[in-house]
Motif scaffolding. Structure first.
Motif, PDB file in Angstrom:
ATOM      1  N   LEU A  10       0.762  -1.231  -0.014  1.00 18.64           N
ATOM      2  CA  LEU A  10       0.061   0.042   0.184  1.00 18.64           C
ATOM      3  C   LEU A  10       0.851   1.417  -0.048  1.00 18.64           C
ATOM      4  CD1 LEU A  10      -2.890  -0.627   2.504  1.00 18.64           C
ATOM      5  CD2 LEU A  10      -2.973  -0.483   0.075  1.00 18.64           C
ATOM      6  N   PRO A  11       0.580   2.417  -0.635  1.00 15.52           N
ATOM      7  CA  PRO A  11       1.272   3.584  -0.666  1.00 15.52           C
ATOM      8  C   PRO A  11       0.785   4.525   0.513  1.00 15.52           C
ATOM      9  CG  PRO A  11      -0.459   3.639  -2.418  1.00 15.52           C
ATOM     10  CD  PRO A  11      -0.654   2.352  -1.658  1.00 15.52           C
ATOM     11  N   TYR A  12       0.195   3.976   1.238  1.00 16.64           N
ATOM     12  CA  TYR A  12      -0.125   4.782   2.812  1.00 16.64           C
ATOM     13  C   TYR A  12      -0.177   3.651   3.748  1.00 16.64           C
ATOM     14  CZ  TYR A  12      -3.991   3.982  -0.209  1.00 16.64           C
ATOM     15  OH  TYR A  12      -5.024   3.456  -1.119  1.00 16.64           O
ATOM     16  N   ALA A  13      -0.533   4.147   4.818  1.00 16.81           N
ATOM     17  CA  ALA A  13      -0.842   3.350   6.225  1.00 16.81           C
ATOM     18  C   ALA A  13      -2.242   2.761   5.868  1.00 16.81           C
ATOM     19  CB  ALA A  13      -0.748   4.180   7.512  1.00 16.81           C
ATOM     20  N   TYR A  14      -2.377   1.711   6.620  1.00 20.53           N
ATOM     21  CA  TYR A  14      -3.906   0.946   6.590  1.00 20.53           C
ATOM     22  C   TYR A  14      -4.850   2.187   7.028  1.00 20.53           C
ATOM     23  CZ  TYR A  14      -1.532  -3.516   5.914  1.00 20.53           C
ATOM     24  OH  TYR A  14      -0.500  -4.520   5.444  1.00 20.53           O
ATOM     25  N   ASP A  15      -4.694   2.848   7.888  1.00 18.09           N
ATOM     26  CA  ASP A  15      -5.604   3.839   8.520  1.00 18.09           C
ATOM     27  C   ASP A  15      -5.760   5.105   7.752  1.00 18.09           C
ATOM     28  OD1 ASP A  15      -3.366   4.802   9.475  1.00 18.09           O
ATOM     29  OD2 ASP A  15      -3.983   4.923  11.580  1.00 18.09           O
ATOM     30  N   ALA A  16      -4.786   5.278   6.674  1.00 17.46           N
ATOM     31  CA  ALA A  16      -4.617   6.512   6.195  1.00 17.46           C
ATOM     32  C   ALA A  16      -6.158   7.073   5.424  1.00 17.46           C
ATOM     33  CB  ALA A  16      -3.456   6.538   4.975  1.00 17.46           C
ATOM     34  N   GLN A  24      -9.718  -1.584   9.098  1.00 17.92           N
ATOM     35  CA  GLN A  24      -9.733  -3.193   9.165  1.00 17.92           C
ATOM     36  C   GLN A  24     -10.312  -3.527   7.746  1.00 17.92           C
ATOM     37  OE1 GLN A  24     -13.223  -4.437  11.603  1.00 17.92           O
ATOM     38  NE2 GLN A  24     -12.429  -6.648  11.429  1.00 17.92           N
ATOM     39  N   THR A  25     -10.931  -2.867   6.967  1.00 20.84           N
ATOM     40  CA  THR A  25     -11.468  -3.084   5.426  1.00 20.84           C
ATOM     41  C   THR A  25     -10.021  -2.988   4.848  1.00 20.84           C
ATOM     42  OG1 THR A  25     -13.601  -2.466   5.590  1.00 20.84           O
ATOM     43  CG2 THR A  25     -12.664  -2.513   3.546  1.00 20.84           C
ATOM     44  N   ASP A  31      -4.335  -7.441   2.257  1.00 19.91           N
ATOM     45  CA  ASP A  31      -3.654  -8.503   2.753  1.00 19.91           C
ATOM     46  C   ASP A  31      -4.322  -9.714   2.311  1.00 19.91           C
ATOM     47  OD1 ASP A  31      -2.148  -6.200   3.798  1.00 19.91           O
ATOM     48  OD2 ASP A  31      -2.064  -6.876   5.558  1.00 19.91           O
ATOM     49  N   LYS A  32      -5.483  -9.957   2.050  1.00 22.97           N
ATOM     50  CA  LYS A  32      -6.116 -11.095   2.055  1.00 22.97           C
ATOM     51  C   LYS A  32      -6.713 -11.253   0.693  1.00 22.97           C
ATOM     52  CE  LYS A  32      -5.455 -12.410   6.348  1.00 22.97           C
ATOM     53  NZ  LYS A  32      -4.440 -13.361   6.629  1.00 22.97           N
ATOM     54  N   HIS A  33      -7.699 -10.364   0.131  1.00 24.45           N
ATOM     55  CA  HIS A  33      -8.275 -10.359  -1.123  1.00 24.45           C
ATOM     56  C   HIS A  33      -7.289 -10.390  -2.312  1.00 24.45           C
ATOM     57  CE1 HIS A  33     -12.443 -10.983   0.338  1.00 24.45           C
ATOM     58  NE2 HIS A  33     -12.095 -10.167   1.394  1.00 24.45           N
ATOM     59  N   HIS A  34      -6.495  -9.009  -2.022  1.00 25.84           N
ATOM     60  CA  HIS A  34      -5.695  -8.899  -3.279  1.00 25.84           C
ATOM     61  C   HIS A  34      -4.747  -9.797  -3.390  1.00 25.84           C
ATOM     62  CE1 HIS A  34      -2.949  -5.711  -5.661  1.00 25.84           C
ATOM     63  NE2 HIS A  34      -3.132  -7.020  -6.358  1.00 25.84           N
ATOM     64  N   LEU A  35      -4.039 -10.286  -1.920  1.00 25.59           N
ATOM     65  CA  LEU A  35      -3.135 -11.442  -2.110  1.00 25.59           C
ATOM     66  C   LEU A  35      -3.660 -12.668  -2.816  1.00 25.59           C
ATOM     67  CD1 LEU A  35      -0.296 -12.179  -1.465  1.00 25.59           C
ATOM     68  CD2 LEU A  35      -1.231 -13.011   0.776  1.00 25.59           C
ATOM     69  N   GLU A 166     -18.429  -6.488  -2.300  1.00 27.56           N
ATOM     70  CA  GLU A 166     -18.793  -6.300  -0.995  1.00 27.56           C
ATOM     71  C   GLU A 166     -17.712  -6.076  -0.157  1.00 27.56           C
ATOM     72  OE1 GLU A 166     -22.088  -8.753   0.165  1.00 27.56           O
ATOM     73  OE2 GLU A 166     -23.660  -7.341  -0.760  1.00 27.56           O
ATOM     74  N   HIS A 167     -16.718  -6.983  -0.375  1.00 26.42           N
ATOM     75  CA  HIS A 167     -15.569  -6.848   0.674  1.00 26.42           C
ATOM     76  C   HIS A 167     -14.756  -5.410   0.555  1.00 26.42           C
ATOM     77  CE1 HIS A 167     -13.047  -8.442  -3.101  1.00 26.42           C
ATOM     78  NE2 HIS A 167     -12.547  -7.323  -2.732  1.00 26.42           N
ATOM     79  N   ALA A 168     -15.143  -4.661  -0.426  1.00 25.04           N
ATOM     80  CA  ALA A 168     -14.643  -3.113  -0.320  1.00 25.04           C
ATOM     81  C   ALA A 168     -15.121  -2.522   0.660  1.00 25.04           C
ATOM     82  CB  ALA A 168     -14.545  -2.862  -1.735  1.00 25.04           C
ATOM     83  N   TYR A 169     -16.340  -2.760   1.164  1.00 20.17           N
ATOM     84  CA  TYR A 169     -17.109  -1.749   2.001  1.00 20.17           C
ATOM     85  C   TYR A 169     -17.818  -2.232   2.946  1.00 20.17           C
ATOM     86  CZ  TYR A 169     -20.832  -2.839  -1.538  1.00 20.17           C
ATOM     87  OH  TYR A 169     -21.900  -3.562  -2.251  1.00 20.17           O
ATOM     88  N   TYR A 170     -18.176  -3.589   3.208  1.00 16.22           N
ATOM     89  CA  TYR A 170     -19.150  -4.139   3.955  1.00 16.22           C
ATOM     90  C   TYR A 170     -19.113  -3.899   5.330  1.00 16.22           C
ATOM     91  CZ  TYR A 170     -23.664  -6.803   4.387  1.00 16.22           C
ATOM     92  OH  TYR A 170     -24.850  -7.145   4.696  1.00 16.22           O
ATOM     93  N   LEU A 171     -17.889  -3.840   6.038  1.00 13.92           N
ATOM     94  CA  LEU A 171     -17.505  -3.962   7.226  1.00 13.92           C
ATOM     95  C   LEU A 171     -18.059  -2.475   7.821  1.00 13.92           C
ATOM     96  CD1 LEU A 171     -14.090  -5.525   7.899  1.00 13.92           C
ATOM     97  CD2 LEU A 171     -16.377  -6.503   8.305  1.00 13.92           C
ATOM     98  N   LYS A 172     -17.703  -1.348   6.996  1.00 16.44           N
ATOM     99  CA  LYS A 172     -18.288   0.117   7.409  1.00 16.44           C
ATOM    100  C   LYS A 172     -19.711   0.361   6.860  1.00 16.44           C
ATOM    101  CE  LYS A 172     -16.919   4.759   7.292  1.00 16.44           C
ATOM    102  NZ  LYS A 172     -16.709   4.777   8.736  1.00 16.44           N
ATOM    103  N   TYR A 173     -19.839  -0.004   5.651  1.00 19.23           N
ATOM    104  CA  TYR A 173     -21.123   0.430   5.168  1.00 19.23           C
ATOM    105  C   TYR A 173     -22.213  -0.416   4.836  1.00 19.23           C
ATOM    106  CZ  TYR A 173     -18.209   4.477   3.872  1.00 19.23           C
ATOM    107  OH  TYR A 173     -17.298   5.630   3.904  1.00 19.23           O
ATOM    108  N   GLN A 174     -22.126  -1.839   5.371  1.00 22.01           N
ATOM    109  CA  GLN A 174     -22.901  -3.077   5.169  1.00 22.01           C
ATOM    110  C   GLN A 174     -23.347  -3.068   3.816  1.00 22.01           C
ATOM    111  OE1 GLN A 174     -23.373  -0.862   8.337  1.00 22.01           O
ATOM    112  NE2 GLN A 174     -21.661  -2.479   8.867  1.00 22.01           N
TER     113      GLN A 174
END
Length: 202
Positions: A10-16, A24-25, A31-35, A166-174
């Motif tokens: 990532l070109p920035y921190a996870y929380d950036a 968390q998303t 780390d999981k999906h792209h890998l 959905e894995h791009a947004y579901y944790l925060k936006y359902q």
């Protein structure tokens, strides 16, 4: 053997990208999906090389499909991460040649934004919306992709992409995809998009 693809950092921190895209998303997505797409592409290319060596193409349809799916997933995510920037560096509107081209091809930035947003929200199931440079007609277009590889056009160069799996947004936006798409505009890295546009134009 084929070149081994690797997960780009990532070109920035996870929380950036907080509060628009949560830490968390980002950890799970990168780390999981792209890998998973990187590993899937490497596996497919290894199996295709093995098939060539053995002259056994009984599973050619399967491994070609796997290469298309995982390869497109890997390449789109590799654009998606630098397409975004932390608040303060992302968002707003483009300037210069890219802004002029958007106005020429879409009528205005607001009209482009409305089309891109509507396209992202309308993707059936999992997929992407993309701002692309179309070299044959030498103009910008908005396209969508189902999964990673379907409904795309040959020869276009992706400049700005949004992942609406959905894995791009579901944790925060359902299930509120539209809220995620609206939040995405706050982190768009127009400098990166402009660099891709300049390179694509040649």
């Amino acid at each position: 053997m084929p070149h081994k693809h690797e997960l780009p950092p990532l070109p920035y921190a996870y929380d950036a990208l907080e509060p628009h895209i949560d830490e968390q998303t980002m950890r799970l997505h990168h780390d999981k999906h792209h890998l998973g797409y990187v590993n899937g592409l490497n596996k497919a290319e290894d199996e295709l090389a093995k098939a060539r060596d053995e002259g056994n193409f009984g599973l050619i349809k399967h491994w070609e499909r796997e290469a298309a799916f995982h390869g497109s997933g890997h390449f789109l995510h590799s654009i998606f991460w630098p397409n975004m920037a932390p608040a303060g560096n992302g968002g707003g509107q483009p300037s210069g040649d890219l802004a002029n081209q958007i106005s020429q091809d879409f009528g205005s930035f607001d009209k482009f934004k409305a089309q891109f947003t509507a396209a992202a929200n309308a993707v059936e199931g999992s997929g992407w919306a993309l701002l692309v440079w179309e070299p044959e007609g030498r103009h910008l277009s908005v396209l969508t992709a189902e999964k990673h590889q379907n409904l795309t056009q040959w020869s276009v160069v992706p400049l700005l992409v949004i992942d609406v799996w959905e894995h791009a947004y579901y944790l925060k936006y359902q299930n509120q995809r539209a809220a995620y798409v609206e939040a995405f505009w706050n982190v768009v890295n127009w400098s990166d998009v402009a660099e891709r546009y300049t390179a694509a134009r040649g």
